[in-house]
Design a protein around this motif. Sequence first.
Motif, PDB file in Angstrom:
ATOM      1  N   LEU A 207      -1.700  -1.391  -4.012  1.00 40.24           N
ATOM      2  CA  LEU A 207      -2.739  -0.377  -3.900  1.00 40.24           C
ATOM      3  C   LEU A 207      -2.069   0.966  -3.624  1.00 40.24           C
ATOM      4  O   LEU A 207      -0.965   1.018  -3.082  1.00 40.24           O
ATOM      5  CB  LEU A 207      -3.693  -0.705  -2.747  1.00 40.24           C
TER       6      LEU A 207
ATOM      7  N   ILE B  58       0.879  -1.176   0.000  1.00 42.85           N
ATOM      8  CA  ILE B  58       0.000   0.000   0.000  1.00 42.85           C
ATOM      9  C   ILE B  58       0.908   1.216   0.000  1.00 42.85           C
ATOM     10  O   ILE B  58       1.545   1.534   1.009  1.00 42.85           O
ATOM     11  CB  ILE B  58      -0.936   0.003   1.225  1.00 42.85           C
TER      12      ILE B  58
ATOM     13  N   GLN C 175      -9.479  -2.518   6.279  1.00 45.23           N
ATOM     14  CA  GLN C 175     -10.482  -3.066   5.362  1.00 45.23           C
ATOM     15  C   GLN C 175      -9.979  -4.348   4.707  1.00 45.23           C
ATOM     16  O   GLN C 175     -10.734  -5.311   4.527  1.00 45.23           O
ATOM     17  CB  GLN C 175     -10.828  -1.999   4.312  1.00 45.23           C
ATOM     18  N   LEU C 176      -8.683  -4.400   4.376  1.00 46.56           N
ATOM     19  CA  LEU C 176      -8.094  -5.620   3.817  1.00 46.56           C
ATOM     20  C   LEU C 176      -8.200  -6.792   4.791  1.00 46.56           C
ATOM     21  O   LEU C 176      -8.360  -7.945   4.378  1.00 46.56           O
ATOM     22  CB  LEU C 176      -6.615  -5.395   3.481  1.00 46.56           C
TER      23      LEU C 176
ATOM     24  N   VAL D 193      -6.250   7.279   5.869  1.00 51.07           N
ATOM     25  CA  VAL D 193      -6.700   6.559   4.669  1.00 51.07           C
ATOM     26  C   VAL D 193      -5.865   5.287   4.497  1.00 51.07           C
ATOM     27  O   VAL D 193      -6.396   4.207   4.192  1.00 51.07           O
ATOM     28  CB  VAL D 193      -6.596   7.459   3.420  1.00 51.07           C
ATOM     29  N   ALA D 194      -4.550   5.397   4.718  1.00 50.87           N
ATOM     30  CA  ALA D 194      -3.687   4.216   4.628  1.00 50.87           C
ATOM     31  C   ALA D 194      -4.059   3.192   5.694  1.00 50.87           C
ATOM     32  O   ALA D 194      -4.175   1.988   5.418  1.00 50.87           O
ATOM     33  CB  ALA D 194      -2.220   4.622   4.770  1.00 50.87           C
TER      34      ALA D 194
ATOM     35  N   GLN E 186     -12.879   4.116  -1.723  1.00 49.36           N
ATOM     36  CA  GLN E 186     -12.056   3.131  -2.402  1.00 49.36           C
ATOM     37  C   GLN E 186     -12.843   2.571  -3.574  1.00 49.36           C
ATOM     38  O   GLN E 186     -14.057   2.775  -3.685  1.00 49.36           O
ATOM     39  CB  GLN E 186     -11.669   1.987  -1.456  1.00 49.36           C
TER      40      GLN E 186
ATOM     41  N   THR F 221      -7.327   1.499   4.956  1.00 47.75           N
ATOM     42  CA  THR F 221      -7.169   0.544   3.851  1.00 47.75           C
ATOM     43  C   THR F 221      -6.637  -0.788   4.367  1.00 47.75           C
ATOM     44  O   THR F 221      -7.097  -1.865   3.953  1.00 47.75           O
ATOM     45  CB  THR F 221      -6.228   1.128   2.780  1.00 47.75           C
TER      46      THR F 221
ATOM     47  N   TYR G 247      -2.753   5.065  -2.034  1.00 45.47           N
ATOM     48  CA  TYR G 247      -3.632   5.916  -1.227  1.00 45.47           C
ATOM     49  C   TYR G 247      -3.207   7.363  -1.398  1.00 45.47           C
ATOM     50  O   TYR G 247      -2.080   7.652  -1.810  1.00 45.47           O
ATOM     51  CB  TYR G 247      -3.597   5.505   0.250  1.00 45.47           C
TER      52      TYR G 247
ATOM     53  N   TRP H 175     -15.886   0.373  -2.597  1.00 40.90           N
ATOM     54  CA  TRP H 175     -16.059   0.454  -1.142  1.00 40.90           C
ATOM     55  C   TRP H 175     -15.999   1.908  -0.720  1.00 40.90           C
ATOM     56  O   TRP H 175     -15.265   2.711  -1.281  1.00 40.90           O
ATOM     57  CB  TRP H 175     -14.952  -0.345  -0.447  1.00 40.90           C
TER      58      TRP H 175
ATOM     59  N   ASN I  66      -6.232   4.381  -5.333  1.00 44.81           N
ATOM     60  CA  ASN I  66      -7.181   3.335  -4.971  1.00 44.81           C
ATOM     61  C   ASN I  66      -8.008   3.705  -3.739  1.00 44.81           C
ATOM     62  O   ASN I  66      -9.117   3.196  -3.561  1.00 44.81           O
ATOM     63  CB  ASN I  66      -6.455   2.013  -4.695  1.00 44.81           C
ATOM     64  N   ALA I  67      -7.453   4.565  -2.880  1.00 48.13           N
ATOM     65  CA  ALA I  67      -8.172   5.015  -1.693  1.00 48.13           C
ATOM     66  C   ALA I  67      -7.821   6.471  -1.426  1.00 48.13           C
ATOM     67  O   ALA I  67      -6.659   6.861  -1.523  1.00 48.13           O
ATOM     68  CB  ALA I  67      -7.804   4.149  -0.484  1.00 48.13           C
TER      69      ALA I  67
END
Length: 458
Positions: free
Chosen positions: A232, A215, A290-291, A283-284, A261, A287, A234, A264, A242-243
């Motif tokens: 991904l 990420i 969420q993963l 945000v990172a 995202q 992410t 951010y 999402w 991606n986010a």
Amino acid sequence: MDLNNIQRVYFIGIGGIGMSAIARYFNENGVTVSGYDRTSTVLTRQLEAEGMQIHYTDDINLLDPQASLVVYTPAIPALHTELKWYREKGYEVVKRSDVLQEITRELFAITVAGTHGKTTISTMIAHILRHSGYGCNAFLGGISVNYDRNFWSSDKRVAVIEADEYDRSFLKLSPDIAVLTAMDPDHLDIYGTEQDMQEAFIQYTKNIKPNGTLIAREGLQRAADLQGSNQLTYSLQSFTANAYAANIRIQQGGYQYDVVQQNWRLDNVTLPIGGLHNIENSVAAITVAQLLGISEEAIKAAVADFKGIRRRFEYVINNDYQVFIDDYAHHPEELRALISSARNLFPDKQCTVVFQPHLYSRTRDLADGFAESLALADEVILLPIYPARELPIEGVTSELIAGKIKDKPVRILQQEEVLDWLKGNSAPLFITAGAGDIDLMKEPARTILEGKKVTTAE
């Protein structure tokens, strides 16, 4: 090195922020922990209260001759008496990065690297995992305000680790999820050139385990060279990442926003700490959560409860009369983010920044950038350079930065002189920044400024 069969471990430099986290790891796993540090601090006194034996004199008569493992920090000089004794006697002597290497091999590892942002992001990730009940073992480079700790343990075989680029130690880690925040030039005393430093960060991504995830902050130089089976990006507000964050609103010294995202979305996230860069950091962290499959409501509740890290956009005072922010910022980009975010939150307040440069080599290499970032303030006070591990470099003083700041009042003062200045001057938005001992000013400055608040209120 089999971490499960160690009975006694000795730390040389136990009071360092990274070293103390590993010391706590062993201590909480029933290992006998002792060590040396140069001076007694709040942190070393906490370690002693937790049962660790610590002394403050380099003396072989005080070390542990029964230690099965000796861990030292790269900041310790090679001629340190205790370190030499252990090496000459054939003990297993390792750096703290060697211990973290073994931990990343044994556990599902989430590591956060980059020249800035890594302490906040790693602490945010660890906090979300703890607050949500997911669980993790956290090895942090700062003190979490929520828990007053830089380490916590869990039965969950997951580790969140701040990956330090100093001394190339982060290249020993094998992450399952790797976050990369920035590759700006720093530690050129170690790397030599910006390109060599970038190569190290690229190697960091090559060490991601098979099928692992990178990420990375969008827009990094040499992004095409970064590795990772799954990648991904951010960003603060770039919709090509991606986010990213959207619909940002200022709210009582913090923010409310949405995290968007692909496929999402998390609406109305509340972050109670300041700094636009901290929205991007979140945000990172979100992410990562969420993963891992953490629920949306659990993520939002954890972020809303995040109180930050000591000396990372830390509100020492925040009221209608006075705002006092203390921060660890010691790189031009960190200073830029700190000052611009503070001014964005408090646009009507006169901004005074007190900055302590850290390291002669960093001051020499990045003087232009420091001057440019500090010029965002209304007035600047510079302390003398904090040398840390370095000897002076001819011609490199705080004057090097001061001479490059144009059209803004600049003073070079000692800490005591800053406190005297503060007694007689108004500083509605007062910021202290640096990685040396400038934090010693925090409490006396707080007392002075709070006294002014009482006078103003009356």
